[in-house]
Design a protein around this motif. Structure first.
Motif, PDB file in Angstrom:
ATOM      1  N   GLY A   1      -9.063   4.134 -10.570  1.00 22.37           N
ATOM      2  CA  GLY A   1      -7.784   4.140 -11.274  1.00 22.37           C
ATOM      3  C   GLY A   1      -6.615   4.666 -10.468  1.00 22.37           C
ATOM      4  O   GLY A   1      -5.476   4.282 -10.711  1.00 22.37           O
ATOM      5  N   GLY A   2      -6.888   5.533  -9.511  1.00 23.21           N
ATOM      6  CA  GLY A   2      -5.807   6.149  -8.752  1.00 23.21           C
ATOM      7  C   GLY A   2      -5.612   5.616  -7.352  1.00 23.21           C
ATOM      8  O   GLY A   2      -4.586   5.875  -6.727  1.00 23.21           O
ATOM      9  N   VAL A   3      -6.602   4.880  -6.831  1.00 21.55           N
ATOM     10  CA  VAL A   3      -6.486   4.345  -5.469  1.00 21.55           C
ATOM     11  C   VAL A   3      -6.548   2.816  -5.488  1.00 21.55           C
ATOM     12  O   VAL A   3      -5.585   2.138  -5.130  1.00 21.55           O
ATOM     13  CB  VAL A   3      -7.577   4.922  -4.539  1.00 21.55           C
ATOM     14  CG1 VAL A   3      -7.490   4.306  -3.162  1.00 21.55           C
ATOM     15  CG2 VAL A   3      -7.470   6.441  -4.454  1.00 21.55           C
TER      16      VAL A   3
ATOM     17  N   SER B   1       3.781  10.162  -9.661  1.00 21.73           N
ATOM     18  CA  SER B   1       3.083  10.410 -10.921  1.00 21.73           C
ATOM     19  C   SER B   1       2.341  11.745 -10.866  1.00 21.73           C
ATOM     20  O   SER B   1       2.408  12.541 -11.803  1.00 21.73           O
ATOM     21  CB  SER B   1       2.096   9.271 -11.195  1.00 21.73           C
ATOM     22  OG  SER B   1       1.292   9.563 -12.303  1.00 21.73           O
ATOM     23  N   GLY B   2       1.652  11.992  -9.766  1.00 23.94           N
ATOM     24  CA  GLY B   2       0.926  13.251  -9.610  1.00 23.94           C
ATOM     25  C   GLY B   2       1.843  14.456  -9.611  1.00 23.94           C
ATOM     26  O   GLY B   2       1.557  15.481 -10.248  1.00 23.94           O
ATOM     27  N   LEU B   3       2.987  14.333  -8.924  1.00 22.74           N
ATOM     28  CA  LEU B   3       3.941  15.439  -8.910  1.00 22.74           C
ATOM     29  C   LEU B   3       4.525  15.690 -10.293  1.00 22.74           C
ATOM     30  O   LEU B   3       4.669  16.832 -10.722  1.00 22.74           O
ATOM     31  CB  LEU B   3       5.062  15.157  -7.905  1.00 22.74           C
ATOM     32  CG  LEU B   3       4.653  15.197  -6.428  1.00 22.74           C
ATOM     33  CD1 LEU B   3       5.821  14.746  -5.543  1.00 22.74           C
ATOM     34  CD2 LEU B   3       4.191  16.590  -6.034  1.00 22.74           C
ATOM     35  N   GLY B   4       4.841  14.610 -11.005  1.00 24.52           N
ATOM     36  CA  GLY B   4       5.385  14.756 -12.351  1.00 24.52           C
ATOM     37  C   GLY B   4       4.394  15.413 -13.297  1.00 24.52           C
ATOM     38  O   GLY B   4       4.757  16.301 -14.081  1.00 24.52           O
ATOM     39  N   LEU B   5       3.131  15.004 -13.223  1.00 28.73           N
ATOM     40  CA  LEU B   5       2.119  15.611 -14.082  1.00 28.73           C
ATOM     41  C   LEU B   5       1.848  17.062 -13.708  1.00 28.73           C
ATOM     42  O   LEU B   5       1.589  17.895 -14.575  1.00 28.73           O
ATOM     43  CB  LEU B   5       0.823  14.796 -14.020  1.00 28.73           C
ATOM     44  CG  LEU B   5       0.886  13.451 -14.740  1.00 28.73           C
ATOM     45  CD1 LEU B   5      -0.370  12.643 -14.464  1.00 28.73           C
ATOM     46  CD2 LEU B   5       1.084  13.642 -16.230  1.00 28.73           C
TER      47      LEU B   5
ATOM     48  N   VAL C   1       0.840  -1.208   0.000  1.00 25.50           N
ATOM     49  CA  VAL C   1       0.000   0.000   0.000  1.00 25.50           C
ATOM     50  C   VAL C   1       0.875   1.258   0.000  1.00 25.50           C
ATOM     51  O   VAL C   1       0.607   2.219  -0.727  1.00 25.50           O
ATOM     52  CB  VAL C   1      -0.968  -0.005   1.203  1.00 25.50           C
ATOM     53  CG1 VAL C   1      -1.760   1.283   1.279  1.00 25.50           C
ATOM     54  CG2 VAL C   1      -1.908  -1.211   1.117  1.00 25.50           C
ATOM     55  N   LEU C   2       1.957   1.255   0.781  1.00 29.28           N
ATOM     56  CA  LEU C   2       2.862   2.403   0.808  1.00 29.28           C
ATOM     57  C   LEU C   2       3.522   2.593  -0.554  1.00 29.28           C
ATOM     58  O   LEU C   2       3.622   3.711  -1.054  1.00 29.28           O
ATOM     59  CB  LEU C   2       3.929   2.227   1.896  1.00 29.28           C
ATOM     60  CG  LEU C   2       4.985   3.332   1.976  1.00 29.28           C
ATOM     61  CD1 LEU C   2       4.340   4.679   2.288  1.00 29.28           C
ATOM     62  CD2 LEU C   2       6.041   2.982   3.014  1.00 29.28           C
ATOM     63  N   LEU C   3       3.969   1.504  -1.188  1.00 28.46           N
ATOM     64  CA  LEU C   3       4.601   1.611  -2.498  1.00 28.46           C
ATOM     65  C   LEU C   3       3.619   2.142  -3.537  1.00 28.46           C
ATOM     66  O   LEU C   3       3.966   3.004  -4.343  1.00 28.46           O
ATOM     67  CB  LEU C   3       5.168   0.254  -2.939  1.00 28.46           C
ATOM     68  CG  LEU C   3       5.877   0.245  -4.283  1.00 28.46           C
ATOM     69  CD1 LEU C   3       7.024   1.254  -4.317  1.00 28.46           C
ATOM     70  CD2 LEU C   3       6.396  -1.155  -4.584  1.00 28.46           C
ATOM     71  N   ALA C   4       2.381   1.655  -3.517  1.00 30.77           N
ATOM     72  CA  ALA C   4       1.367   2.158  -4.452  1.00 30.77           C
ATOM     73  C   ALA C   4       1.165   3.663  -4.254  1.00 30.77           C
ATOM     74  O   ALA C   4       1.106   4.425  -5.226  1.00 30.77           O
ATOM     75  CB  ALA C   4       0.045   1.416  -4.262  1.00 30.77           C
ATOM     76  N   GLY C   5       1.080   4.085  -3.003  1.00 37.85           N
ATOM     77  CA  GLY C   5       0.911   5.515  -2.716  1.00 37.85           C
ATOM     78  C   GLY C   5       2.088   6.339  -3.197  1.00 37.85           C
ATOM     79  O   GLY C   5       1.909   7.409  -3.794  1.00 37.85           O
ATOM     80  N   LEU C   6       3.298   5.853  -2.977  1.00 38.65           N
ATOM     81  CA  LEU C   6       4.492   6.587  -3.401  1.00 38.65           C
ATOM     82  C   LEU C   6       4.584   6.666  -4.927  1.00 38.65           C
ATOM     83  O   LEU C   6       4.957   7.709  -5.480  1.00 38.65           O
ATOM     84  CB  LEU C   6       5.750   5.941  -2.832  1.00 38.65           C
ATOM     85  CG  LEU C   6       5.952   6.101  -1.326  1.00 38.65           C
ATOM     86  CD1 LEU C   6       7.139   5.275  -0.848  1.00 38.65           C
ATOM     87  CD2 LEU C   6       6.129   7.571  -0.957  1.00 38.65           C
TER      88      LEU C   6
END
Length: 168
Positions: A84-86, A49-53, A39-44
């Motif tokens: 898709g994001g969670v 991805s969000g920061l890059g976009l 779960v932590l890896l998925a969040g990271l």
């Protein structure tokens, strides 16, 4: 005589690069799962991805010509974000934690099957026997891969989680 050359749109190269990077990310994520919880890896991964976009959006600072979001779009946006994001990244990392990276990478082909089924049922897209046959072959391969990792007749929970991620 002039030679006519067709040039692929810039988006094609970006789409191919995204597909290659996504496919390559599964084995790397498998390596990281030894150090981090799924779960932590998925969040990271999705935080990155969000920061890059966000950086890409700020760098471009131009309008895309797209219609702006309206109130009626927000339930669809919330659903896409939730699934898709969670849910999808969490299911993928949970599945990857108990499935080999190669099997998980190949099972990710189920996303195409689920996308085609969604387009067919929800949006009434065209569907013919070739699409159906292709989907049957992909699903059959996924079933064979799933049971290869499971001892005996055990339920392949890791493969089901990867399939669930594809559905999300």
């Amino acid at each position: 005589a002039h030679e006519v050359r067709q040039v692929a749109p810039a988006g094609v190269g970006v789409a191919i690069a995204a597909a290659v990077l996504f496919g390559a990310s599964t084995p790397f994520a498998k390596l990281l799962l030894g150090q981090l919880s799924p779960v932590l890896l998925a969040g990271l991964l999705y935080l990155g991805s969000g920061l890059g976009l966000t950086l890409l959006y700020v760098a471009r600072r131009r309008t895309s010509g797209e219609a702006p979001l309206v109130r009626a779009d927000f339930p669809w946006l919330a659903g896409a974000t939730l699934f898709g994001g969670v849910l999808a990244p969490v299911l993928l990392m949970l599945g990857l934690a108990t499935t080999s990276a190669s099997t998980a990478s190949l099972l990710l082909n189920l996303e195409g099957v689920f996308t085609a089924l969604l387009a067919w049922f929800a949006f009434r897209e065209n569907f013919d026997w070739r699409i159906f046959l292709g989907m049957v072959v992909i699903v059959a391969g996924g079933v064979l891969l799933s049971w290869q990792d499971a001892p005996g007749l055990a339920f392949p929970i890791g493969s089901m989680a990867v399939g669930g991620a594809c559905l999300c």
